[in-house]
Design a protein around this motif. Structure first.
Motif, mmCIF file in Angstrom:
data_model
loop_
_atom_site.group_PDB
_atom_site.id
_atom_site.type_symbol
_atom_site.label_atom_id
_atom_site.label_comp_id
_atom_site.label_asym_id
_atom_site.label_seq_id
_atom_site.Cartn_x
_atom_site.Cartn_y
_atom_site.Cartn_z
ATOM 1 N N SER A 218 49.784 -11.940 85.100
ATOM 2 C CA SER A 218 51.159 -11.798 85.636
ATOM 3 C C SER A 218 51.022 -12.310 87.170
ATOM 4 C CB SER A 218 51.203 -10.348 86.013
ATOM 5 O OG SER A 218 50.025 -9.701 86.725
ATOM 6 N N ILE A 219 49.860 -12.338 87.644
ATOM 7 C CA ILE A 219 49.747 -12.909 88.931
ATOM 8 C C ILE A 219 50.165 -14.404 88.969
ATOM 9 C CG2 ILE A 219 48.300 -13.428 91.126
ATOM 10 C CD1 ILE A 219 46.832 -10.769 90.777
ATOM 11 N N ASN A 220 49.423 -14.823 88.057
ATOM 12 C CA ASN A 220 49.620 -16.403 88.078
ATOM 13 C C ASN A 220 50.930 -16.714 87.688
ATOM 14 O OD1 ASN A 220 46.814 -18.159 88.743
ATOM 15 N ND2 ASN A 220 46.314 -16.129 87.701
ATOM 16 N N GLY B 287 46.795 0.843 99.369
ATOM 17 C CA GLY B 287 46.599 1.993 98.496
ATOM 18 C C GLY B 287 47.450 3.060 98.968
ATOM 19 N N TRP B 288 47.272 3.299 100.082
ATOM 20 C CA TRP B 288 48.196 4.562 100.649
ATOM 21 C C TRP B 288 49.646 4.235 100.694
ATOM 22 C CZ3 TRP B 288 44.337 5.113 105.418
ATOM 23 C CH2 TRP B 288 43.420 5.946 104.976
ATOM 24 N N ILE B 289 49.978 3.085 100.878
ATOM 25 C CA ILE B 289 51.613 2.691 100.876
ATOM 26 C C ILE B 289 52.109 2.991 99.556
ATOM 27 C CG2 ILE B 289 53.125 0.906 101.165
ATOM 28 C CD1 ILE B 289 51.387 -0.314 103.510
ATOM 29 N N TRP B 290 51.385 2.188 98.541
ATOM 30 C CA TRP B 290 51.892 2.223 97.301
ATOM 31 C C TRP B 290 51.670 3.791 96.542
ATOM 32 C CZ3 TRP B 290 55.202 -0.296 94.863
ATOM 33 C CH2 TRP B 290 55.547 -1.688 95.292
ATOM 34 N N GLN B 291 50.622 4.537 97.143
ATOM 35 C CA GLN B 291 50.537 5.888 96.715
ATOM 36 C C GLN B 291 52.039 6.448 97.126
ATOM 37 O OE1 GLN B 291 48.290 9.386 98.349
ATOM 38 N NE2 GLN B 291 47.009 8.564 96.447
ATOM 39 N N VAL B 292 52.464 6.576 98.248
ATOM 40 C CA VAL B 292 53.387 7.080 98.831
ATOM 41 C C VAL B 292 54.836 6.731 98.121
ATOM 42 C CG1 VAL B 292 55.025 7.224 100.779
ATOM 43 C CG2 VAL B 292 52.425 7.551 101.054
ATOM 44 N N ILE B 293 54.814 5.359 97.871
ATOM 45 C CA ILE B 293 55.975 4.894 97.054
ATOM 46 C C ILE B 293 56.089 5.512 95.811
ATOM 47 C CG2 ILE B 293 57.193 2.688 96.246
ATOM 48 C CD1 ILE B 293 55.750 1.253 98.800
ATOM 49 N N ASN C 284 48.937 10.817 85.000
ATOM 50 C CA ASN C 284 48.906 10.226 83.547
ATOM 51 C C ASN C 284 48.054 8.885 84.029
ATOM 52 O OD1 ASN C 284 49.274 8.427 81.367
ATOM 53 N ND2 ASN C 284 50.940 9.963 80.752
ATOM 54 N N PRO C 285 46.997 8.711 83.413
ATOM 55 C CA PRO C 285 46.359 7.328 83.308
ATOM 56 C C PRO C 285 47.131 6.116 83.488
ATOM 57 C CG PRO C 285 45.103 8.860 81.716
ATOM 58 C CD PRO C 285 46.330 9.544 81.891
ATOM 59 N N SER C 286 48.351 6.172 82.603
ATOM 60 C CA SER C 286 48.966 4.974 82.582
ATOM 61 C C SER C 286 49.713 4.697 83.854
ATOM 62 C CB SER C 286 50.028 5.033 81.456
ATOM 63 O OG SER C 286 49.551 5.273 80.214
ATOM 64 N N TYR C 287 49.937 5.828 84.667
ATOM 65 C CA TYR C 287 50.821 5.824 85.843
ATOM 66 C C TYR C 287 49.718 4.986 86.800
ATOM 67 C CZ TYR C 287 54.184 9.293 84.229
ATOM 68 O OH TYR C 287 55.068 9.798 83.407
ATOM 69 N N GLY C 288 48.665 5.531 86.791
ATOM 70 C CA GLY C 288 47.663 4.799 87.752
ATOM 71 C C GLY C 288 47.250 3.432 87.467
ATOM 72 N N PHE C 289 47.111 3.132 86.148
ATOM 73 C CA PHE C 289 46.987 1.640 85.607
ATOM 74 C C PHE C 289 48.030 0.769 86.264
ATOM 75 C CE2 PHE C 289 47.464 -1.698 82.711
ATOM 76 C CZ PHE C 289 46.197 -2.547 82.618
ATOM 77 N N TRP C 290 49.354 1.155 85.809
ATOM 78 C CA TRP C 290 50.485 0.181 86.251
ATOM 79 C C TRP C 290 50.610 0.366 87.670
ATOM 80 C CZ3 TRP C 290 51.541 -3.251 83.346
ATOM 81 C CH2 TRP C 290 51.152 -3.356 81.838
ATOM 82 N N GLY C 291 50.453 1.479 88.233
ATOM 83 C CA GLY C 291 50.239 1.480 89.732
ATOM 84 C C GLY C 291 49.607 0.616 90.409
ATOM 85 N N LEU C 292 48.154 0.196 89.981
ATOM 86 C CA LEU C 292 47.165 -0.671 90.420
ATOM 87 C C LEU C 292 47.708 -2.092 90.069
ATOM 88 C CD1 LEU C 292 43.886 1.211 89.320
ATOM 89 C CD2 LEU C 292 44.588 0.426 91.532
ATOM 90 N N VAL C 293 48.171 -2.351 88.794
ATOM 91 C CA VAL C 293 48.756 -3.833 88.340
ATOM 92 C C VAL C 293 49.761 -4.057 89.373
ATOM 93 C CG1 VAL C 293 50.098 -4.974 86.833
ATOM 94 C CG2 VAL C 293 48.120 -3.476 86.218
ATOM 95 N N ILE C 294 50.729 -3.364 89.814
ATOM 96 C CA ILE C 294 51.880 -3.520 90.775
ATOM 97 C C ILE C 294 51.311 -3.754 92.255
ATOM 98 C CG2 ILE C 294 53.755 -2.373 92.191
ATOM 99 C CD1 ILE C 294 54.389 -0.897 89.437
ATOM 100 N N LEU C 295 50.294 -2.867 92.535
ATOM 101 C CA LEU C 295 49.751 -3.232 94.011
ATOM 102 C C LEU C 295 48.841 -4.488 93.792
ATOM 103 C CD1 LEU C 295 47.572 -0.480 95.683
ATOM 104 C CD2 LEU C 295 46.939 -2.963 95.754
ATOM 105 N N MET C 296 48.265 -4.667 92.795
ATOM 106 C CA MET C 296 47.594 -6.087 92.996
ATOM 107 C C MET C 296 48.318 -7.339 92.938
ATOM 108 S SD MET C 296 44.323 -7.129 92.777
ATOM 109 C CE MET C 296 43.141 -8.154 92.367
ATOM 110 N N ASN C 297 49.416 -7.117 92.150
ATOM 111 C CA ASN C 297 50.535 -8.294 92.460
ATOM 112 C C ASN C 297 51.307 -8.429 93.435
ATOM 113 O OD1 ASN C 297 51.388 -9.492 89.046
ATOM 114 N ND2 ASN C 297 50.310 -7.789 89.031
#
Length: 281
Positions: free
Chosen positions: A80-82, A118-124, A139-152
């Motif tokens: 996704s990033i590339n 991490g804190w910013i995106w946790q609030v959002i 839900n683990p899926s929320y955490g997974f896709w939250g990390l993906v969005i943050l990383m991107n």
């Protein structure tokens, strides 16, 4: 002049070699040694052989869970990033209005620290999920896709700058010749632009692969591995093992060595594949 440089070469190299040994080589060797020991600090290490590695791979089931989660995360974020960064680079090298502003805005998230991100995106994300009576750790899926969005969000702008520099270095006469020969944009992209920027693709893939596997600050701040350590990545798992479990310091060190080997092998394999493409071109 050349003879003088050769004469003083060891003197010029010495500071760098000393720093490399003190800051990298010696700690790495000590870390490998400690992975075969039971210890609470470096002064009371007792040799236990492969016991720590056996524990990491058999008794500690969380290690494989963190490894699988990290692999999935790395695959998704590398792709996704590339794709996003290369697409933005293409768009921002076509002379659209406000190009410099867009480049600055897209690059800015890379300047923010991982914990803060991490804190910013946790609030959002929690602000959105609260409407549905949920949080990012529901839900683990929320955490997974939250990390993906943050990383991107953090890395797309940085990779975009690398791709932009590569695209701008493509000789204009090559593009003009392709246009004169009747090649459409997609043909030009596939036959000229992508092959010409392969060295940059190699760099960006290497960076996103290693960044994906080494992610720690953002994981700690966004989910801390919750719920039930189902969103715990390898770096966080190693940290929790080393500092959070009494008597498991050696196991944590063994995990760190395995982690280093995995990242090095994947990075070397990726470099070999992408550099092979460069040679072909």
């Amino acid at each position: 002049m050349e003879k003088a440089l050769r004469k003083y070469f060891p003197l010029f190299v010495l500071p760098g070699v000393v720093c490399f040994c003190v800051a990298f080589l010696f700690p790495m060797i000590m870390g490998i040694y400690l992975s075969f020991c039971k210890f609470t600090n470096v002064n009371n290490a007792q040799w236990v052989g492969l016991s720590n590695y056996i524990t990491a791979f058999t008794i500690d089931k969380e290690f494989f869970s963190a490894l699988w989660f990290t692999v999935k995360f790395a695959v998704v974020t590398v792709i996704s990033i590339n794709i996003l960064s290369f697409t933005l680079a293409i768009m921002l090298t076509r002379g659209i209005t406000g190009t410099n502003l867009f480049r600055t805005v897209f690059f800015m998230p890379n300047l923010i620290g991982g914990i803060v991100l991490g804190w910013i995106w946790q609030v959002i994300i929690n602000g959105v999920l609260y409407k549905y009576d949920a949080t990012i750790v529901s839900n683990p899926s929320y955490g997974f896709w939250g990390l993906v969005i943050l990383m991107n969000w953090q890395n797309v702008g940085y990779m975009m700058v690398i791709y932009i520099a590569a695209i701008q270095n493509i000789p204009s006469d090559m593009l003009e010749a392709a246009s004169i020969d009747g090649a459409n944009y997609w043909t030009t992209l596939r036959k000229i632009i992508i092959p010409s920027v392969m060295p940059s693709i190699t760099i960006c893939l290497f960076m996103t692969v290693t960044n994906g596997f080494k992610l720690f600050d953002q994981n700690l701040a966004l989910t801390a591995g919750e719920p039930g350590k189902q969103t715990e990545m390898l770096a966080l798992n190693i940290y929790n093992t080393f500092y959070g479990r009494m008597g498991f310091e050696g196991v944590g060190q063994a995990k760190a060595v395995v982690f280093t080997v995995i990242v090095a092998l994947i990075a070397l394999l990726q470099l070999k594949i992408t550099r092979g493409k460069e040679v072909e071109q």
